[in-house]
Design a protein around this motif. Structure first.
Motif, mmCIF file in Angstrom:
data_model
loop_
_atom_site.group_PDB
_atom_site.id
_atom_site.type_symbol
_atom_site.label_atom_id
_atom_site.label_comp_id
_atom_site.label_asym_id
_atom_site.label_seq_id
_atom_site.Cartn_x
_atom_site.Cartn_y
_atom_site.Cartn_z
ATOM 1 N N GLU A 192 2.601 -3.366 -10.822
ATOM 2 C CA GLU A 192 2.798 -3.359 -9.367
ATOM 3 C C GLU A 192 2.891 -4.788 -8.815
ATOM 4 O O GLU A 192 3.664 -5.045 -7.891
ATOM 5 N N ARG A 213 -1.541 7.077 -0.433
ATOM 6 C CA ARG A 213 -1.511 5.886 0.398
ATOM 7 C C ARG A 213 -0.552 6.134 1.561
ATOM 8 O O ARG A 213 0.592 6.535 1.315
ATOM 9 N N ASP A 231 0.739 6.984 -13.587
ATOM 10 C CA ASP A 231 0.471 5.592 -13.216
ATOM 11 C C ASP A 231 -0.995 5.353 -12.849
ATOM 12 O O ASP A 231 -1.464 4.217 -12.844
ATOM 13 N N LYS A 235 10.065 6.058 -12.337
ATOM 14 C CA LYS A 235 9.171 6.639 -11.335
ATOM 15 C C LYS A 235 9.839 6.691 -9.964
ATOM 16 O O LYS A 235 10.384 5.696 -9.489
HETATM 17 MG MG MG Z 1 1.417 4.113 -5.865
#
Ligand code: MG
Ligand code: ATP
Length: 336
Positions: free
Chosen positions: A114, A11, A157, A201
């Motif tokens: 998220e 992303r 993830d 993470k």
């Molecule tokens: Mg991500």
């Protein structure tokens, strides 16, 4: 036998970091020799949680392309493409959205997590989550199937998100006939690199990352603040490397003095400051060749643009072919 296709991507919500390198980029570089690799710069997906900050996304498209090129993605072997320039992905997303329930999307543990992390956008209890964000796994099914992706290298993830794609593909094929390739995940050897703060993470949006493009001053500042064994207070206290983030990163980039670092820490003959300084030097040794290549591409933006234009063109041809097949199976191929 025909080579299988790989779909992978990032992303453009920021530059890429060590977590990406070990979790996604390193395996990607090795795989590009064996498979037809599509590297997707997922700007549409990045907009799902950056819709109010589109500049952040557009500015990072080239950065993420350069990060990939700098670590060794070879445009003669891999196709690098920009997601928003492939309208077929958006089209597939619309058709797939009939094949997934809202309840199922809410149950996806990665999406849940998220949404929780993005309270500033989606509210304290996720009550303000958008249709677009909740549905990004559907759009990801579009990304993968638009290129007949058979293998998808992922960090930990992304496993539940890929599972959602597999369910959509199976449902599509069972209703409309065998049309789509069901992808499998390929879990990286380093599926989850931790953050400087000890967080499980390292993430671009989490403020705990060492970026591949960070200059020495920045790397130095970040490593000096990294979390070490809280029980080791004085220089000669024996430490526990297993709970120390500095040792954790030594393990990733220090190929020569790792054992010594571990033993001296345990014995209490090494202070954390010295240990951090040594890590900074090793980290810069690791980052230097990547940063030199990055500089080349930064100085030649026209080369980066050409790679993105050519890659996106190739990807458009493939997506059109898949779209044709999908429409035929769905019996919406009018006037053909
Ligand atoms: Mg991500
Ligand atoms: P964001 O916080 O904006 O989602 P991100 O750091 O999670 O950014 P992505 O672009 O979403 O990065 O992820 C790209 C790929 O890199 C995915 O396959 C993801 O699993 C992998 N990845 C991201 N962070 C890590 C990490 N810390 N360790 C291992 N793999 C990672």
């Amino acid at each position: 036998m025909e080579k299988k296709n790989i779909l992978t991507g990032d992303r453009p919500s920021g530059k890429l970091h060590l977590g990406h390198y070990f979790g996604a980029l390193k395996p990607r570089i090795e795989l590009q020799d064996k498979y037809n690799t599509y590297v997707l710069i997922a700007d549409v997906q990045a907009l799902t949680d950056n819709f109010n900050n589109p500049e952040r996304v557009s500015q990072n498209v080239r950065e993420v392309a350069i990060d990939n090129l700098s670590v060794g993605i070879d445009p003669n072997k891999s196709v690098i493409l920009i997601q928003s320039m492939i309208p077929e992905i958006a089209e597939l997303t619309v058709y797939y959205s009939n094949l997934v329930t809202i309840a199922r999307l809410y149950r996806n543990p990665t999406v849940k997590n998220e949404i929780n992390q993005k309270q500033h956008l989606f509210g304290n209890k996720g009550e303000g989550v958008t249709y677009g964000f909740l549905g990004y796994p559907v759009s990801q099914a579009g990304d993968i199937t638009a290129f007949d992706g058979a293998l998808v290298p992922v960090g930990e993830d992304q496993i539940p998100v890929l599972e959602q794609t597999r369910e959509i593909v199976r449902k599509f094929n069972s209703i409309y006939g065998d049309t789509l390739v069901e992808p499998e995940h390929l879990l990286s050897e380093n599926p989850r690199i931790k953050g400087l703060d000890g967080n499980e993470k390292m993430g671009k949006s989490l403020g705990n990352a060492i970026f591949l493009s960070d200059p020495e001053e920045e790397v130095s500042k970040k490593i000096m603040k990294a979390v070490t064994d809280p029980q080791k207070i004085k220089k000669d206290d024996p430490g526990n490397p297993d709970v120390c983030m500095v040792y954790y990163y030594h393990k990733l980039v220090n190929k020569t003095t790792l054992e010594k670092v571990c033993e001296e820490c345990k014995k209490g003959t090494r202070g954390c400051v010295q240990c951090k300084q040594e890590l900074i030097a090793k980290m810069m040794e690791f980052l230097k060749p990547i940063q030199e290549k990055r500089k080349y591409y930064e100085d030649h933006p026209e080369i980066v643009d050409e790679i993105l234009i050519e890659g996106t063109k190739k990807a458009q041809l493939k997506a059109k072919e898949v779209m044709k097949r999908v429409k035929k199976s769905m019996k919406i191929n009018y006037f053909e």
